[in-house]
Write a protein that holds these residues in place. Sequence first.
Motif, PDB file in Angstrom:
ATOM      1  N   GLN A   3       0.817  -1.202   0.000  1.00 31.09           N
ATOM      2  CA  GLN A   3       0.000   0.000   0.000  1.00 31.09           C
ATOM      3  C   GLN A   3       0.848   1.247   0.000  1.00 31.09           C
ATOM      4  O   GLN A   3       1.931   1.302   0.581  1.00 31.09           O
ATOM      5  N   VAL A   4       0.308   2.263  -0.621  1.00 30.49           N
ATOM      6  CA  VAL A   4       0.916   3.583  -0.660  1.00 30.49           C
ATOM      7  C   VAL A   4      -0.135   4.564  -0.172  1.00 30.49           C
ATOM      8  O   VAL A   4      -1.242   4.563  -0.704  1.00 30.49           O
ATOM      9  N   LYS A   5       0.201   5.373   0.821  1.00 25.70           N
ATOM     10  CA  LYS A   5      -0.796   6.267   1.399  1.00 25.70           C
ATOM     11  C   LYS A   5      -0.353   7.713   1.349  1.00 25.70           C
ATOM     12  O   LYS A   5       0.747   8.059   1.790  1.00 25.70           O
ATOM     13  N   ARG A  92       4.633   3.274  -6.182  1.00 28.38           N
ATOM     14  CA  ARG A  92       5.730   2.343  -5.938  1.00 28.38           C
ATOM     15  C   ARG A  92       5.747   1.308  -7.035  1.00 28.38           C
ATOM     16  O   ARG A  92       4.717   0.980  -7.634  1.00 28.38           O
ATOM     17  N   GLY A  93       6.905   0.788  -7.290  1.00 25.88           N
ATOM     18  CA  GLY A  93       7.047  -0.240  -8.310  1.00 25.88           C
ATOM     19  C   GLY A  93       8.462  -0.292  -8.802  1.00 25.88           C
ATOM     20  O   GLY A  93       9.407  -0.155  -8.035  1.00 25.88           O
ATOM     21  N   GLY A  94       8.597  -0.492 -10.098  1.00 25.95           N
ATOM     22  CA  GLY A  94       9.912  -0.530 -10.697  1.00 25.95           C
ATOM     23  C   GLY A  94      10.592  -1.865 -10.514  1.00 25.95           C
ATOM     24  O   GLY A  94      10.096  -2.747  -9.825  1.00 25.95           O
ATOM     25  N   THR A 101       1.776   1.002  -8.198  1.00 25.21           N
ATOM     26  CA  THR A 101       0.666   1.150  -7.263  1.00 25.21           C
ATOM     27  C   THR A 101       0.666   2.582  -6.768  1.00 25.21           C
ATOM     28  O   THR A 101       1.672   3.050  -6.226  1.00 25.21           O
ATOM     29  N   PHE A 102      -0.453   3.267  -6.950  1.00 24.80           N
ATOM     30  CA  PHE A 102      -0.536   4.704  -6.691  1.00 24.80           C
ATOM     31  C   PHE A 102      -1.271   5.017  -5.394  1.00 24.80           C
ATOM     32  O   PHE A 102      -2.182   4.290  -4.987  1.00 24.80           O
TER      33      PHE A 102
ATOM     34  N   GLN B  41     -10.591   9.395  -5.964  1.00 23.00           N
ATOM     35  CA  GLN B  41      -9.771   8.211  -5.728  1.00 23.00           C
ATOM     36  C   GLN B  41      -8.450   8.320  -6.469  1.00 23.00           C
ATOM     37  O   GLN B  41      -8.267   9.169  -7.336  1.00 23.00           O
ATOM     38  N   GLY B  42      -7.549   7.429  -6.104  1.00 19.55           N
ATOM     39  CA  GLY B  42      -6.275   7.357  -6.808  1.00 19.55           C
ATOM     40  C   GLY B  42      -6.419   6.573  -8.091  1.00 19.55           C
ATOM     41  O   GLY B  42      -7.514   6.276  -8.554  1.00 19.55           O
TER      42      GLY B  42
END
Lengths: 112, 116
Positions: A3-5, A92-94, A101-102, B41-42
């Motif tokens: 998760q990305v917050k 995140r990713g790469g 994931t945004f 939302q994202g």
Amino acid sequence: DQQVKQNSPSLSVQEGRISILNCDYTNSMFDYFLWYKKYPAEGPTFLISISSIKDKNEDGRFTVFLNKSAKHLSLHIVPSQPGDSAVYFCARGGGSNYKLTFGKGTLLTVNP
Amino acid sequence: GAGVSQSPSNKVTEKGKDVELRCDPISGHTALYWYRQSLGQGLEFLIYFQGNSAPDKSGLPSDRFSAERTGGSVSTLTIQRTQQEDSAVYLCASTLVAGTGANVLTFGAGSRLTVL
């Protein structure tokens, strides 16, 4: 679950001052974090990334800091300009991860 | 082309109708993605293509959603029997080779879908 917050939905700053946009994450298995900027009615555009082996990456007015112990990253914009007003997404990713994931994004408003 | 091209840019449809959204990625990009952004939302991952195959369809919300890619280029996202909750901006992105370096995706401007 990776998760990305982004906990701040909006941020307002004066032109010329520093803008600091924050992002927290869970799970340490990642290779890169990326920041994207999105203007209304346009697609997101890539801004800057940081590798997991670095603490800082700088590109002109934009600097990203990575604090692995706190699982936190931030984007600094100095000096802020009205044209920077947009929604900023961290992702995140790469590396071995084929998808990004945004977070939900932070709306930055830079006032003249 | 020079960038990722999506059409239509705006689509208004009635509940229950089918819609097709098209994406033309950057020439030579082997990886293609569909995301959507609902209000407030994202960016939500829908599906990923490597060439013409889709190794990851895990983000498709229901069996009303499907996508295909032909010739390693153009992709079509189809939504059958649209519902109001399908209203969103559907974004397509591509990258030269997935999973290399920071895996920077280049996005199109999106297709805004409104289901009445």
